[in-house]
Design a protein around this motif. Structure first.
Motif, PDB file in Angstrom:
ATOM      1  N   ASP A  10       9.744  -4.564  11.861  1.00  0.00           N
ATOM      2  CA  ASP A  10       9.498  -4.504  10.417  1.00  0.00           C
ATOM      3  C   ASP A  10       8.482  -5.557   9.981  1.00  0.00           C
ATOM      4  O   ASP A  10       7.626  -5.286   9.139  1.00  0.00           O
ATOM      5  N   LEU A  11       8.563  -6.738  10.569  1.00  0.00           N
ATOM      6  CA  LEU A  11       7.601  -7.784  10.244  1.00  0.00           C
ATOM      7  C   LEU A  11       6.190  -7.390  10.691  1.00  0.00           C
ATOM      8  O   LEU A  11       5.217  -7.581   9.962  1.00  0.00           O
ATOM      9  N   LYS A  13       5.073  -4.355  11.010  1.00  0.00           N
ATOM     10  CA  LYS A  13       4.622  -3.292  10.099  1.00  0.00           C
ATOM     11  C   LYS A  13       4.140  -3.875   8.774  1.00  0.00           C
ATOM     12  O   LYS A  13       3.136  -3.428   8.220  1.00  0.00           O
ATOM     13  N   GLN A  14       4.863  -4.864   8.260  1.00  0.00           N
ATOM     14  CA  GLN A  14       4.456  -5.487   6.995  1.00  0.00           C
ATOM     15  C   GLN A  14       3.131  -6.218   7.140  1.00  0.00           C
ATOM     16  O   GLN A  14       2.260  -6.106   6.281  1.00  0.00           O
ATOM     17  N   VAL A  15       2.963  -6.969   8.210  1.00  0.00           N
ATOM     18  CA  VAL A  15       1.703  -7.691   8.428  1.00  0.00           C
ATOM     19  C   VAL A  15       0.559  -6.709   8.577  1.00  0.00           C
ATOM     20  O   VAL A  15      -0.514  -6.896   7.996  1.00  0.00           O
ATOM     21  N   THR A  17       0.393  -3.673   7.379  1.00  0.00           N
ATOM     22  CA  THR A  17       0.159  -3.032   6.084  1.00  0.00           C
ATOM     23  C   THR A  17      -0.643  -3.940   5.171  1.00  0.00           C
ATOM     24  O   THR A  17      -1.608  -3.489   4.530  1.00  0.00           O
ATOM     25  N   TYR A  18      -0.276  -5.213   5.092  1.00  0.00           N
ATOM     26  CA  TYR A  18      -1.019  -6.141   4.239  1.00  0.00           C
ATOM     27  C   TYR A  18      -2.433  -6.361   4.752  1.00  0.00           C
ATOM     28  O   TYR A  18      -3.371  -6.512   3.976  1.00  0.00           O
TER      29      TYR A  18
END
Length: 85
Positions: A10-11, A13-15, A17-18
């Motif tokens: 999840d981390l 994916k977030q990185v 995405t940003y």
């Protein structure tokens, strides 16, 4: 010796995405300012795919190059103070 790495998907994916969102914002800025100049407009239109991939993938490098290309970095300090009074 077995080493087990726990990866937080999840981390990641977030990185990612940003990173892509920041790249898209930088892309829109590049396209906006690039289309103002007629010569750059023709270059961007002929190589749009390359421009999009390069800007999105390498936006941190492009941003650093943009910041350090400003003429303020090569001006004498005394001229900086005179200019901004």
């Amino acid at each position: 010796m077995n080493i087990i790495y726990e990866i937080d998907i999840d981390l990641i994916k977030q990185v990612a995405t940003y990173y892509l969102l920041a790249g898209l914002v930088f892309l829109f800025a590049v396209l906006h300012f690039g289309f103002k100049d007629h010569d750059e407009k023709a270059d961007i239109a002929s190589n749009l795919g390359v421009v999009v991939m390069t800007v999105i993938a390498f936006w941190p490098y492009n941003l650093i190059c943009l910041v350090f290309s400003w003429p303020v970095w090569t001006m004498p300090v005394s001229e900086l103070f005179r200019r901004h009074r």
